[in-house]
Design an enzyme around this catalytic site. Structure first.
Site, PDB file in Angstrom:
ATOM      1  N   HIS A  94     -14.905  39.215 -60.395  1.00 46.44           N
ATOM      2  CA  HIS A  94     -14.543  38.214 -61.378  1.00 46.44           C
ATOM      3  C   HIS A  94     -15.545  38.416 -62.522  1.00 46.44           C
ATOM      4  O   HIS A  94     -16.604  38.747 -62.307  1.00 46.44           O
ATOM      5  CB  HIS A  94     -14.732  36.857 -60.805  1.00 46.44           C
ATOM      6  N   GLU A 164      -6.997  39.183 -65.791  1.00 48.90           N
ATOM      7  CA  GLU A 164      -7.624  38.075 -66.424  1.00 48.90           C
ATOM      8  C   GLU A 164      -8.505  38.542 -67.718  1.00 48.90           C
ATOM      9  O   GLU A 164      -9.575  39.054 -67.771  1.00 48.90           O
ATOM     10  CB  GLU A 164      -8.698  37.414 -65.845  1.00 48.90           C
TER      11      GLU A 164
HETATM   12  P1  PGA Z   1      -9.593  29.364 -66.641  1.00 49.49           P
HETATM   13  O1  PGA Z   1     -10.396  30.404 -65.615  1.00 49.49           O
HETATM   14  O2  PGA Z   1      -8.493  29.096 -65.857  1.00 49.49           O
HETATM   15  O3  PGA Z   1     -10.660  28.338 -66.663  1.00 49.49           O
HETATM   16  O4  PGA Z   1      -9.289  30.045 -67.919  1.00 49.49           O
HETATM   17  C1  PGA Z   1      -9.645  31.443 -64.865  1.00 49.49           C
HETATM   18  C2  PGA Z   1     -10.643  32.300 -64.203  1.00 49.49           C
HETATM   19  O5  PGA Z   1     -11.811  32.697 -64.764  1.00 49.49           O
HETATM   20  O6  PGA Z   1     -10.384  32.537 -63.089  1.00 49.49           O
END
Ligand code: PGA
Length: 247
Positions: A94, A164
């Site tokens: 992540h 992401e």
């Molecule tokens: P968010 O986070 O939905 O708060 O943008 C997503 C993530 O970092 O997994």
């Protein structure tokens, strides 16, 4: 559609963890056809609290996993310990872990430790910024290569990707990626992944400011297989609205 709720460190009380889990169970018990699975990724103590004895359709993910096996490793939570709790998935790489110093080598090792225990890694990748000459695409490919080159074909086939973009994380729906750009990115990622896994076989999730107001738009026609949702998954009302919006 796979919906993964990443509670991050937003949840800091047992009461809140339990009420979010109740909502997840309720949604899971009458899952809309378009949502195949609700997965929650709580902070480790609540993972222990909720996953043990879980008889619902909800599945659990760890937010992180150790790249060590048991022994003198203070603070580490091993794949074997998570497996015994009933964990099905784990996030690896992540961006918030990468920002804390985690390298591609460590991430690859974490994925391997997870797979060795039958835990499915959800490999998070994403670019910090988009430059005009698109060098960020090379960065994304490098994040994929670093992990996949270390795995066997059977292992590669199990990995899930969570795309992401860092610039979209923790903001609001208005600042998330737009559906056209997302569709383009998914095409690109599928092309890169086809080097390692038969075309179309890898599940790709999108994460970054997914909210009830944009989830439907992002799901439609973008070619994704689900979502990794942070802040909007940590409120019962918005979590329920998210599941409803994709049903
Ligand atoms: P968010 O986070 O939905 O708060 O943008 C997503 C993530 O970092 O997994």
């Amino acid at each position: 559609m796979l919906i993964v709720a990443n509670w991050k460190a937003y949840v800091e009380s047992r009461a809140k963890a339990k009420s979010l889990f109740r909502a997840a169970r309720r949604i899971s018990s009458k899952l809309p056809k378009s949502v195949s699975q609700i997965v929650i990724a709580p902070p480790a103590p609540y993972l222990g609290l909720l996953a043990a004895g879980n008889k619902s359709k909800v599945r659990f993910a760890a937010q992180d996993i150790s790249n060590t096996t048991g022994g003198a490793h203070t603070g580490e939570v091993t794949a074997a310990a998570l497996k015994e709790l009933g964990v099905t998935y784990t996030l690896v790489g992540h961006s918030e872990r990468r920002a804390a110093g985690e390298t591609d080598t460590t991430i690859a090792s974490k994925a391997a430790h997870a797979l060795a225990q039958g835990i499915i890694p959800i490999l998070c990748i994403g670019e910090a910024v988009r430059d005009e000459d698109a060098t960020y695409l090379h960065g994304l490919r490098a994040q994929i290569d670093a992990v996949y080159t270390t795995l066997t074909p059977e292992e590669r086939a199990q990995v899930i990707i969570a795309y992401e973009p860092l610039w979209a994380i923790g903001k609001s729906a208005a600042e998330a990626i737009n559906p056209v750009d997302l569709a383009e990115m998914i095409l690109y990622l599928r092309k890169v992944l086809s080097t390692y896994v038969p075309a179309g076989k890898t599940k790709i999730l999108y994460g970054g400011s997914v909210e009830p107001g944009n989830i439907r738009m992002l799901a439609g026609g973008s070619g994704i297989d689900g979502f990794l949702i942070g802040h909007a998954s940590t409120d019962v009302t918005s979590f329920s609205a998210l599941a409803k919006a994709v049903s």
